[in-house]
Design a protein around this motif. Structure first.
Motif, mmCIF file in Angstrom:
data_model
loop_
_atom_site.group_PDB
_atom_site.id
_atom_site.type_symbol
_atom_site.label_atom_id
_atom_site.label_comp_id
_atom_site.label_asym_id
_atom_site.label_seq_id
_atom_site.Cartn_x
_atom_site.Cartn_y
_atom_site.Cartn_z
ATOM 1 N N TRP A 81 0.727 -1.304 0.062
ATOM 2 C CA TRP A 81 0.031 0.045 0.023
ATOM 3 C C TRP A 81 0.910 1.244 0.100
ATOM 4 N N ARG A 141 -3.698 2.774 -7.811
ATOM 5 C CA ARG A 141 -4.065 1.247 -7.453
ATOM 6 C C ARG A 141 -3.707 0.404 -8.650
ATOM 7 N N ARG A 152 -7.169 7.411 2.109
ATOM 8 C CA ARG A 152 -8.019 6.246 2.003
ATOM 9 C C ARG A 152 -7.112 4.971 2.227
ATOM 10 N N ASP A 156 -7.829 2.195 5.113
ATOM 11 C CA ASP A 156 -7.756 0.807 4.763
ATOM 12 C C ASP A 156 -6.786 -0.007 5.496
ATOM 13 N N ALA A 159 -8.134 -0.699 9.092
ATOM 14 C CA ALA A 159 -9.148 -1.899 8.930
ATOM 15 C C ALA A 159 -8.266 -2.994 8.790
ATOM 16 N N GLU A 160 -7.261 -3.069 8.057
ATOM 17 C CA GLU A 160 -6.467 -4.318 8.022
ATOM 18 C C GLU A 160 -5.880 -4.611 9.230
#
Length: 181
Positions: A81, A141, A152, A156, A159-160
């Protein structure tokens, strides 16, 4: 205030917990950075004090998850990421190939302590990239060619870590009975 009292009983903290809570009031950037670091530190705590054998134990059959596999996976996620998709660095992916996509969990050769060192280095590189960028800056992406903002990516990644900290809770409790928030 609604007049409802605060609960008297909370889940216990991990022994030796030195994490600083993310700010209850802060800027968006401060909140995102501190929350992501808090989740990183939480994962580290849930793995602390275990042997190579314990870290590599697939303790919740039939799942292939282990703490060693999770740290390899999280190192790969940090790199993917922040370095590859956001910063556009030309570095190889960790523990992944199209021919063998589950290397992070299935091929637990190598020293777990080395896997943690790689993860910590990837986290530090992610922090450097984040510090040098605006939350509005974008990377690309790889799956779609569309832009994605640093904001973002950070959401993310929170959340991971939240998801995998839940996995780490179950693994750790099965390994030695340790629990904590």
């Amino acid at each position: 205030m609604t007049g409802s009292p605060a609960p008297k009983h909370y889940s216990p903290l991990w022994s030796g917990d030195t994490r600083r809570n993310p700010p209850f009031v802060g800027s968006e950037r401060e909140t995102l950075e501190a929350t992501l670091d808090w989740y990183r530190e939480t994962f580290d705590l849930k793995c602390a004090g275990l042997s190579q054998e314990q870290l590599s134990a697939k303790a919740v059959p039939p799942s292939a998850l282990s703490l060693h596999g999770l740290v390899r996976h999280l190192a790969g996620a940090e790199r993917w990421w922040f370095r590859i998709q956001f910063a556009g660095e030309d570095v190889p992916m960790l523990h992944y190939s199209d021919d063998d996509p589950d290397q992070d969990f299935e091929s637990l050769d190598g020293d777990a302590a080395e896997a943690f060192a790689v993860w910590r280095a990837e986290c530090e590189r992610s922090r450097q990239i984040t510090a040098a960028a605006s939350l509005d800056d974008t990377g690309i992406r790889k799956s779609t060619g569309e832009p994605i903002s640093l904001r973002r990516i950070m959401v993310d990644m929170i959340a991971e870590y939240a998801r995998h900290n839940g996995h780490a809770d179950l693994l750790r409790e099965c390994i030695d009975g340790a629990t904590g928030r």
